[in-house]
Structure formats: C-alpha cells, structure tokens
Write a protein that holds these residues in place. Structure first.
Motif, PDB file in Angstrom:
ATOM      1  N   THR A  34     -70.824  13.929  -2.746  1.00  0.00           N
ATOM      2  CA  THR A  34     -71.685  12.925  -2.122  1.00  0.00           C
ATOM      3  C   THR A  34     -73.089  13.008  -2.708  1.00  0.00           C
ATOM      4  OG1 THR A  34     -70.434  13.022  -0.062  1.00  0.00           O
ATOM      5  CG2 THR A  34     -72.652  12.122   0.070  1.00  0.00           C
ATOM      6  N   GLY A  35     -73.623  14.213  -2.811  1.00  0.00           N
ATOM      7  CA  GLY A  35     -74.960  14.392  -3.374  1.00  0.00           C
ATOM      8  C   GLY A  35     -75.044  13.908  -4.802  1.00  0.00           C
ATOM      9  N   PHE A  36     -74.024  14.220  -5.583  1.00  0.00           N
ATOM     10  CA  PHE A  36     -74.003  13.807  -6.982  1.00  0.00           C
ATOM     11  C   PHE A  36     -73.938  12.287  -7.079  1.00  0.00           C
ATOM     12  CE2 PHE A  36     -71.733  14.477 -11.314  1.00  0.00           C
ATOM     13  CZ  PHE A  36     -72.935  14.375 -11.980  1.00  0.00           C
ATOM     14  N   ALA A  37     -73.116  11.663  -6.226  1.00  0.00           N
ATOM     15  CA  ALA A  37     -73.020  10.199  -6.219  1.00  0.00           C
ATOM     16  C   ALA A  37     -74.361   9.587  -5.838  1.00  0.00           C
ATOM     17  CB  ALA A  37     -71.920   9.749  -5.258  1.00  0.00           C
ATOM     18  N   LEU A  38     -75.012  10.137  -4.814  1.00  0.00           N
ATOM     19  CA  LEU A  38     -76.315   9.620  -4.393  1.00  0.00           C
ATOM     20  C   LEU A  38     -77.325   9.658  -5.542  1.00  0.00           C
ATOM     21  CD1 LEU A  38     -76.516  11.286  -0.869  1.00  0.00           C
ATOM     22  CD2 LEU A  38     -76.373   8.826  -1.314  1.00  0.00           C
ATOM     23  N   LEU A  39     -77.282  10.731  -6.325  1.00  0.00           N
ATOM     24  CA  LEU A  39     -78.205  10.874  -7.453  1.00  0.00           C
ATOM     25  C   LEU A  39     -77.838   9.964  -8.628  1.00  0.00           C
ATOM     26  CD1 LEU A  39     -78.660  14.738  -7.353  1.00  0.00           C
ATOM     27  CD2 LEU A  39     -80.380  13.012  -6.768  1.00  0.00           C
ATOM     28  N   ARG A  73     -70.309   6.398   6.393  1.00  0.00           N
ATOM     29  CA  ARG A  73     -71.428   7.153   6.967  1.00  0.00           C
ATOM     30  C   ARG A  73     -72.764   6.410   6.848  1.00  0.00           C
ATOM     31  NH1 ARG A  73     -71.369  12.700   4.677  1.00  0.00           N
ATOM     32  NH2 ARG A  73     -72.514  13.239   6.544  1.00  0.00           N
ATOM     33  N   GLY A  74     -72.716   5.227   6.247  1.00  0.00           N
ATOM     34  CA  GLY A  74     -73.908   4.402   6.171  1.00  0.00           C
ATOM     35  C   GLY A  74     -74.876   4.776   5.069  1.00  0.00           C
ATOM     36  N   PHE A  75     -74.386   5.457   4.020  1.00  0.00           N
ATOM     37  CA  PHE A  75     -75.253   5.855   2.913  1.00  0.00           C
ATOM     38  C   PHE A  75     -75.335   4.785   1.826  1.00  0.00           C
ATOM     39  CE2 PHE A  75     -74.017  10.551   3.777  1.00  0.00           C
ATOM     40  CZ  PHE A  75     -74.842  10.570   4.885  1.00  0.00           C
ATOM     41  N   ILE A  76     -74.280   3.979   1.720  1.00  0.00           N
ATOM     42  CA  ILE A  76     -74.225   2.940   0.686  1.00  0.00           C
ATOM     43  C   ILE A  76     -73.696   1.636   1.269  1.00  0.00           C
ATOM     44  CG2 ILE A  76     -73.871   4.547  -1.245  1.00  0.00           C
ATOM     45  CD1 ILE A  76     -70.862   3.640  -1.193  1.00  0.00           C
ATOM     46  N   VAL A  77     -73.975   0.557   0.552  1.00  0.00           N
ATOM     47  CA  VAL A  77     -73.347  -0.738   0.817  1.00  0.00           C
ATOM     48  C   VAL A  77     -72.849  -1.277  -0.512  1.00  0.00           C
ATOM     49  CG1 VAL A  77     -74.639  -1.335   2.899  1.00  0.00           C
ATOM     50  CG2 VAL A  77     -75.540  -1.983   0.676  1.00  0.00           C
ATOM     51  N   ARG A  78     -71.754  -1.998  -0.441  1.00  0.00           N
ATOM     52  CA  ARG A  78     -71.199  -2.622  -1.645  1.00  0.00           C
ATOM     53  C   ARG A  78     -71.480  -4.121  -1.567  1.00  0.00           C
ATOM     54  NH1 ARG A  78     -65.734   0.751  -2.814  1.00  0.00           N
ATOM     55  NH2 ARG A  78     -66.004   2.265  -1.158  1.00  0.00           N
ATOM     56  N   LYS A  79     -71.938  -4.669  -2.680  1.00  0.00           N
ATOM     57  CA  LYS A  79     -72.212  -6.110  -2.751  1.00  0.00           C
ATOM     58  C   LYS A  79     -71.642  -6.649  -4.048  1.00  0.00           C
ATOM     59  CE  LYS A  79     -76.553  -5.744  -0.189  1.00  0.00           C
ATOM     60  NZ  LYS A  79     -78.011  -5.910  -0.258  1.00  0.00           N
ATOM     61  N   LYS A  97     -80.921   6.736   0.827  1.00  0.00           N
ATOM     62  CA  LYS A  97     -82.115   7.132   0.069  1.00  0.00           C
ATOM     63  C   LYS A  97     -82.686   8.445   0.595  1.00  0.00           C
ATOM     64  CE  LYS A  97     -83.398   2.488  -1.385  1.00  0.00           C
ATOM     65  NZ  LYS A  97     -84.352   1.382  -1.270  1.00  0.00           N
ATOM     66  N   GLU A  98     -82.631   8.631   1.916  1.00  0.00           N
ATOM     67  CA  GLU A  98     -83.093   9.904   2.499  1.00  0.00           C
ATOM     68  C   GLU A  98     -82.217  11.057   2.028  1.00  0.00           C
ATOM     69  OE1 GLU A  98     -83.361   9.570   6.774  1.00  0.00           O
ATOM     70  OE2 GLU A  98     -84.595   7.761   6.618  1.00  0.00           O
ATOM     71  N   LYS A  99     -80.891  10.860   2.071  1.00  0.00           N
ATOM     72  CA  LYS A  99     -79.958  11.904   1.615  1.00  0.00           C
ATOM     73  C   LYS A  99     -80.117  12.141   0.115  1.00  0.00           C
ATOM     74  CE  LYS A  99     -77.417  12.961   5.304  1.00  0.00           C
ATOM     75  NZ  LYS A  99     -77.311  14.285   5.867  1.00  0.00           N
ATOM     76  N   ARG A 100     -80.436  11.086  -0.624  1.00  0.00           N
ATOM     77  CA  ARG A 100     -80.651  11.224  -2.067  1.00  0.00           C
ATOM     78  C   ARG A 100     -81.835  12.142  -2.335  1.00  0.00           C
ATOM     79  NH1 ARG A 100     -83.199   9.376  -6.680  1.00  0.00           N
ATOM     80  NH2 ARG A 100     -81.826   8.641  -8.338  1.00  0.00           N
TER      81      ARG A 100
END
Length: 155
Positions: A34-39, A73-79, A97-100
């Motif tokens: 998850t952390g790696f994806a956020l980054l 978990r509400g970290f991303i949205v797909r569009k 963005k906070e978790k990132r």
C-alpha cells in the motif's frame, strides 16, 4: 559471508527490508505494498492504472488486490481517463495523500539511517553493483550468454 551467493544475500536482505516495512506499516493499519503504491501514484495528476504495475514491479493480480483494498479504505479513486475512455486514472484522496506522506517519511527515515552507517563511497559502489546486476538481467546476459553455451554439458 564468504560462502553465501549473491542472490542469497539480495533475497535475504530484501526479505528483511520488506518485513521491516510491513511491521512499520502495520502500526498504521497498512502494508508495504500500500505504501509503495501510494508513493507511485502522482499526487496531483493521477497515474494510469496500466503504468502502476511496471512502475512497482508487481504482477497484475497482486496490484488489483492492493488497489481494491486502497479504494475500499478511501485512499484512492478511479476515474476514466479523459484522453482515452478505455483507460483508468488512479488519484489519491485526501486520506491517501496523508498516508502517502507517512510512507514518504518512513522511506526517508530508512535512507537517512543507512546513510549514517554507510559511507558515500560504499553507497556509490552498492548502486553501481545493483545497476550492473539489473542490466545483466534486462539484457538476458545471465542464462542466455555465449558462456553458457560453452559450458553446457553435451548429452
């Protein structure tokens, strides 16, 4: 160290790093993936879902699971990609963005700690060796080389 193979040291080290990151991420109810994806997701422009797998070195099935979890978990949205209706862009939410930022500070802490214990020269050599290994693998010069053909056992 003398009797350990290069691949063993790489694998054991990566497993230790991975375990360390997962233990740290668990404190925040997350995972290293998850952390790696956020980054890996551009925090302003979003990132095409098709670009994430190669960028992260993840298989599509693992990436799909990670993205589904992050979306739940509400970290991303797909569009839909406005330039290509078939494609999907992944955007970070405010929570993402906070978790990132948390992930970024964790990675920076790891890097700073290593730099405090390893000289600049040692790091330079480390990166040179890793680059050579990656080049040999990408160019398929490990098992497809002419040396192998010379050393093959003939039956």
């Amino acid at each position: 160290m003398k009797d350990k193979t290069i691949d063993y040291v790489l694998r054991a080290t990566w497993q230790a790093v991975s375990r360390m990151y997962n233990e740290e991420a668990a404190k925040y109810d997350a995972t290293m993936a998850t952390g790696f994806a956020l980054l890996s997701i551009d925090k302003e422009e979003g990132t095409p879902s098709t670009a994430l797998g190669p960028r992260m070195g993840m298989e599509a099935t693992s990436l799909t699971r990670t993205l589904k979890s992050m979306e739940d978990r509400g970290f991303i949205v797909r569009k839909k990609n406005p330039e290509d209706g078939r494609g999907v862009l992944i955007y970070l939410t405010e929570a993402g963005k906070e978790k990132r930022e948390l992930s970024k500070s964790t990675v920076l802490k790891f890097n700073e700690t290593i730099k405090q214990h390893v000289s600049e020269e040692q790091l330079t050599h480390f990166f040179e060796v890793v680059e050579i290994i990656n080049e040999l693998i990408q160019e398929k010069n490990i098992f497809n080389s002419s040396e192998k053909k010379e050393n093959e056992i003939k039956f």
